[in-house]
Motif scaffolding. Sequence first.
Motif, mmCIF file in Angstrom:
data_model
loop_
_atom_site.group_PDB
_atom_site.id
_atom_site.type_symbol
_atom_site.label_atom_id
_atom_site.label_comp_id
_atom_site.label_asym_id
_atom_site.label_seq_id
_atom_site.Cartn_x
_atom_site.Cartn_y
_atom_site.Cartn_z
ATOM 1 N N ARG A 28 0.867 -1.318 0.130
ATOM 2 C CA ARG A 28 -0.312 -0.071 -0.020
ATOM 3 C C ARG A 28 0.446 1.239 -0.177
ATOM 4 O O ARG A 28 0.688 2.279 -0.730
ATOM 5 N N ASP A 29 2.098 1.098 0.681
ATOM 6 C CA ASP A 29 2.996 2.370 0.631
ATOM 7 C C ASP A 29 3.725 2.751 -0.709
ATOM 8 O O ASP A 29 3.587 4.081 -0.943
ATOM 9 N N MET A 30 4.074 1.627 -1.081
ATOM 10 C CA MET A 30 4.697 1.580 -2.194
ATOM 11 C C MET A 30 3.689 2.390 -3.603
ATOM 12 O O MET A 30 4.153 2.391 -4.497
ATOM 13 N N VAL A 31 2.359 1.639 -3.124
ATOM 14 C CA VAL A 31 2.028 1.534 -4.582
ATOM 15 C C VAL A 31 0.939 3.389 -4.334
ATOM 16 O O VAL A 31 1.159 4.188 -5.376
ATOM 17 N N ALA A 32 1.620 3.662 -3.167
ATOM 18 C CA ALA A 32 0.516 5.765 -2.893
ATOM 19 C C ALA A 32 1.935 6.107 -3.630
ATOM 20 O O ALA A 32 1.613 7.065 -3.685
ATOM 21 N N TYR A 33 3.672 5.817 -3.374
ATOM 22 C CA TYR A 33 4.393 6.145 -3.692
ATOM 23 C C TYR A 33 4.964 6.564 -4.823
ATOM 24 O O TYR A 33 5.042 7.848 -4.998
ATOM 25 N N THR A 34 4.792 5.195 -5.735
ATOM 26 C CA THR A 34 4.897 5.066 -7.297
ATOM 27 C C THR A 34 3.750 6.183 -7.487
ATOM 28 O O THR A 34 4.295 6.595 -8.698
ATOM 29 N N ARG A 72 6.593 5.299 8.597
ATOM 30 C CA ARG A 72 6.416 3.967 8.985
ATOM 31 C C ARG A 72 6.454 4.248 6.844
ATOM 32 O O ARG A 72 7.273 3.437 6.205
ATOM 33 N N ASN A 73 5.785 5.308 6.289
ATOM 34 C CA ASN A 73 6.429 5.096 4.651
ATOM 35 C C ASN A 73 7.791 4.979 4.736
ATOM 36 O O ASN A 73 7.560 5.044 3.394
ATOM 37 N N LEU A 74 8.376 6.117 5.194
ATOM 38 C CA LEU A 74 9.809 5.985 4.510
ATOM 39 C C LEU A 74 10.208 5.385 5.215
ATOM 40 O O LEU A 74 11.353 4.857 4.620
ATOM 41 N N ALA A 75 10.160 4.316 6.174
ATOM 42 C CA ALA A 75 10.468 2.704 6.271
ATOM 43 C C ALA A 75 10.390 1.746 5.415
ATOM 44 O O ALA A 75 11.119 1.058 4.490
#
Length: 295
Positions: A28-34, A72-75
């Motif tokens: 979820r974090d990586m989909v949002a970041y990309t 958490r997102n940065l991690a």
Amino acid sequence: MDTLIDQFIHFLAVEKGLSPNTLESYQRDMVAYTAYLQEQGVTRIEDSTRSQIIGYLMTLQEKGRATATLSRNLASIRAFYQYLVRDKYIDKDPSIHLETPKIEKRLPKVLSVEEVERLLDSPPVDSPAGLRDKAMLELLYATGIRVSELVNLDVSDVNLEMGFVKCMGKGSKERIIPLGSVAIQMVRHYLQAGRPKLVKQPGETALFLNHLGKQITRQGFWKIIKRYAQKANIRTEITPHTLRHSFATHLLENGADLRSVQEMLGHADISTTQIYTHVTRSRIKDIYAKTHPRA
């Protein structure tokens, strides 16, 4: 980028042995970041920069996300870039030396012993569902296991004769936790008079079943505990984790040593368990302030 994310999640699952819930969080974090990178015109991950990571975190902050969410997102982003460098998809990690946002450690909310007793006494024991709910609440407070561990228990994971439960925690780490006499009694009662009426398929192995005869879900248990908290007139905002916090706090208040509590909770680092010592100190101060004539 979607393919790289899928490969990253597969790596975390196979190499790191992370739980499905943790993998879902990373994805979820990586989909949002990309998605943010693509909004910025970045179509290849190797073209992303340190400034864009900072910009993404600032966007989350502007949306009112908590410091813990930013951390958490940065991690997640760091772990993703480390994987990409490791497998030679990129040459340099743009997340190196970025400071993790400082998180204020909030003391977990815990129930008093009297509140716990009211909650545990709330389920009626005259129906299969009531017996199940009572057994689940008693088992949760008796062991301090996570709600995901509770709903994933199989019948074979509970040894009532020896008085222990076996559960699979984070990182697929198994641990054995003792059961108290009340929890043993209620789980036995549920297995004898409750579960046989809930089970629909003979081969079902899950310990706690819903009305369809399937393994009860985390969301299903969330609704159960909310309903009984309201019935018990508990005004504190309660979640399934509240009983885990209460379990740890009550043990420490009654003299349990920190290492034993750490082992029962399944914490990899004792510093995670130490927050409960702050809770007990806080409660002691509160009791002193309320009871000492010259406080």
